[in-house]
Design an enzyme around this catalytic site. Structure first.
Site, mmCIF file in Angstrom:
data_model
loop_
_atom_site.group_PDB
_atom_site.id
_atom_site.type_symbol
_atom_site.label_atom_id
_atom_site.label_comp_id
_atom_site.label_asym_id
_atom_site.label_seq_id
_atom_site.Cartn_x
_atom_site.Cartn_y
_atom_site.Cartn_z
ATOM 1 N N CYS A 139 6.623 -74.042 70.508
ATOM 2 C CA CYS A 139 5.118 -73.709 70.386
ATOM 3 C C CYS A 139 4.215 -73.846 71.536
ATOM 4 O O CYS A 139 3.702 -72.770 71.814
ATOM 5 C CB CYS A 139 4.604 -74.723 69.482
ATOM 6 S SG CYS A 139 5.605 -75.338 68.070
ATOM 7 N N ASP A 140 4.614 -74.823 72.408
ATOM 8 C CA ASP A 140 3.643 -74.901 73.673
ATOM 9 C C ASP A 140 4.138 -74.731 74.794
ATOM 10 O O ASP A 140 3.354 -74.943 76.032
ATOM 11 C CB ASP A 140 3.066 -76.412 73.405
ATOM 12 C CG ASP A 140 2.456 -76.671 72.266
ATOM 13 O OD1 ASP A 140 1.620 -75.650 71.414
ATOM 14 O OD2 ASP A 140 2.660 -78.105 71.560
ATOM 15 N N CYS B 6 6.790 -79.841 70.474
ATOM 16 C CA CYS B 6 7.559 -78.475 70.196
ATOM 17 C C CYS B 6 7.436 -77.911 71.248
ATOM 18 O O CYS B 6 6.239 -77.007 71.512
ATOM 19 C CB CYS B 6 6.755 -77.921 69.108
ATOM 20 S SG CYS B 6 7.221 -76.490 68.693
#
Ligand code: NAP
Length: 304
Positions: free
Chosen positions: A135-136, A132
């Protein structure tokens, strides 16, 4: 308490189904997973959902869907569904700690990113291996990352990662991309993105966190090492249908088989969105599916 409808999954398909069934006066429970976030939530910009010419953030869009379902009376709980069982005229939905009963079920459990299945992938998950970018991605400011895959997701996420990383290397197993032309052009024109063709990641290595990947050319068999701080894997999706076990017929990849009205081979059980066998899996088709499943469900329950 018996519900009219129990919806499994809180992505665009499940939420749209909730908006429709609640608005039609059906007593609706929606069970969201605590372990799996819907894919739309982790998408930074959705550019092809109608009505948003400048794109829309996935999280914000899903929050709006949720508000709308709540407004019409959908009840939400967060739990993990472990199985569904027929107990006529009801369907029993078994979760971690409780069993819920509904006259009909709409399964909208979505799909999850596929793993590469190479050494180091599990060991370094959360330590440089990610599925992701939204997200990261920010963790890789001025760092070098590799992306596995050549589809729309890999290209879209590689482009997104260039906001943070100083270099993004896309490793694709063929010499032609699967992703759509517009994304291909954007990726080719992005100076931070490099491509390694006809190659697969054969191992992810590093002492405590990701330090490099071994890359094998599939034509020559020659293996090289690419130094990197992160590995983003976007090699397609698999349906979240493991909890169904033998309750419903699935296709060879695990997708739920339905008719055009989202009815499965079991009366009273409908499936919609990415977990269903179909041609196109997008937010817009998930919403269409959710509405169809809800409408078919209304008819099944005699409220159509
Ligand atoms: P996908 O289209 O199935 O592409 C998966 C990619 O990963 C392919 O390039 C495939 O290679 C590669 N791959 C698969 N298994 C691999 C393995 N074991 N090792 C190395 N490479 C592997 O999946 P996706 O990109 O996630 O897209 C899924 C669906 O969502 C598609 O319908 C896509 O169009 C859609 N989507 C649309 C948008 C958008 O419209 N903006 C954005 C994201 C996704 P091959 O090409 O050789 O098969």
């Amino acid at each position: 308490m018996d519900y009219d409808v129990i919806i499994i999954g809180g992505g665009p398909a499940g939420l749209t189904a909730g908006i429709y069934t609640s608005r039609a006066g059906l007593n609706t429970l929606l069970i969201e997973s605590y372990s799996v976030a819907c894919q739309a939530v982790t998408t930074d910009q959705i550019e092809n959902y109608p009505g948003f010419p400048d794109g829309v953030n996935g999280f914000e869009l899903i929050e709006k869907f949720k508000k709308q379902a709540e407004k019409f009376g959908t009840e939400f709980i967060i739990n993990e569904v472990k199985g569904i069982k027929e107990n006529r005229p009801f369907w029993l939905i078994e979760t971690d700690d409780k069993t819920y009963s509904g006259r009909a079920v709409i399964i909208a459990s979505g799909a999850r990113p596929k793993r590469l299945g190479v050494p180091g992938e599990d060991k370094f998950r959360g330590k440089g291996v990610s599925y992701c970018a939204t997200c990261d991605g920010a963790l890789f400011k001025n760092k070098e990352v590799v992306v596995a895959g050549g589809g729309d997701t890999a290209l879209e996420e590689a482009i997104f990662l260039t906001r943070f990383a100083k270099k993004v290397t896309v490793i694709h197993r063929r010499n032609a991309l699967r992703g759509t032309k517009i994304l291909q052009e954007r990726a080719f024109n992005n100076k931070k993105i490099e491509f390694v063709w006809d190659a697969i990641i054969s191992e992810i290595t590093g002492p405590a966190k990701v330090a490099s990947v071994k890359v094998k050319n599939v034509k020559t068999g020659v293996e090289t090492e690419v130094l990197c701080d992160g590995v983003f894997i976007f090699v397609g999706y698999a349906p979240n249908t493991g909890f169904l076990k033998d309750a419903l017929p699935l296709d060879e990849s695990g997708y739920i088989i339905t008719d055009d009205n989202c009815l499965t081979l079991k009366p009273g059980v409908f499936a919609c969105g990415d977990c269903r066998k179909k041609l196109l899996r997008q937010v817009v088709t998930a919403c269409g599916d959710g509405a169809t499943a809800a409408f078919a469900c209304q008819h099944f329950l005699g409220k159509g």
